[in-house]
Design an enzyme around this catalytic site. Structure first.
Site, PDB file in Angstrom:
ATOM      1  CG  HIS A 183     -65.557  73.680 -32.400  1.00  0.00           C
ATOM      2  ND1 HIS A 183     -66.204  73.898 -33.601  1.00  0.00           N
ATOM      3  CD2 HIS A 183     -64.438  72.992 -32.695  1.00  0.00           C
ATOM      4  CE1 HIS A 183     -65.494  73.384 -34.584  1.00  0.00           C
ATOM      5  NE2 HIS A 183     -64.410  72.820 -34.058  1.00  0.00           N
ATOM      6  CD  GLU A 187     -58.969  69.135 -34.682  1.00  0.00           C
ATOM      7  OE1 GLU A 187     -58.382  68.285 -33.991  1.00  0.00           O
ATOM      8  OE2 GLU A 187     -60.144  68.985 -35.083  1.00  0.00           O
TER       9      GLU A 187
END
Length: 187
Positions: free
Chosen positions: A28, A101
């Site tokens: 990202h 994550e």
């Protein structure tokens, strides 16, 4: 002997004609917490203006790639990055928790430099679980998108785990991905 040689030849021949899925693995764009050195873990996160610019740069670099699918972690910072990159392709972003994550437990939300030397708490996601999720993600992509070009937007540590599983290496052997970096894996 002839039969063994034939079987060996056939297995090599068949392997060369297996359907390969091309995975474009992306981290990202930069977030507010990246800039402030805050351990984000599984928090949503917010792209900075620079993070949006980074996603636009990746979008422009990859606009000619004929993607068949765009997948993202279900956390906002990855979804926002994936949506920007997916714009020219007109593809819906498929969200999955497999690309989330690592769960940093009680380290989440803390200033990263202050964590140095601290004992890791028991509530951090285990490395075994992280690598298992990475393996599940690879299996999901191969099964769901055989022979396709797939863009996947994840996070620094889960992307590292995906590559560790793919290359059969330890996490420490995989180089860290920068924000909005792209790596291509042939599955």
């Amino acid at each position: 002997m002839f039969l063994v040689s034939f079987v060996h030849f056939f297995s090599i021949f068949a392997a060369n004609f297996m359907i390969m899925t091309t995975l474009y693995l992306v981290r990202h764009g930069e977030t507010v917490d990246n800039v402030n050195q805050i351990m984000q873990g599984q928090t949503q996160g917010q792209l900075t203006e620079n993070g949006v610019r980074q996603a636009v740069m990746v979008r422009d670099e990859l606009k000619a790639v004929p993607f068949d699918a765009v997948i993202s972690s279900d956390l906002k910072r990855s979804v926002d990055t994936a949506r920007i990159i997916a714009e020219p392709h007109g593809l819906e972003v498929v969200q999955t928790s497999l690309l989330r994550e690592r769960d940093w437990g009680s380290f989440t939300g803390r200033f990263i430099p202050e964590l140095k030397g601290e004992t890791w708490p028991d509530d951090i996601e285990t490395l075994e679980n992280l690598l298992s999720r990475a393996g599940e993600f690879i299996a999901f992509v191969k099964k769901t998108y055989p022979g396709k070009k797939v863009l996947a937007v994840g996070h620094g540590i889960i992307n590292k785990a995906v590559q560790a599983v793919y290359f059969d290496k330890t996490m420490s052997e995989v180089q860290r991905m920068m924000n909005a970096e792209v790596r291509v894996l042939e599955l």
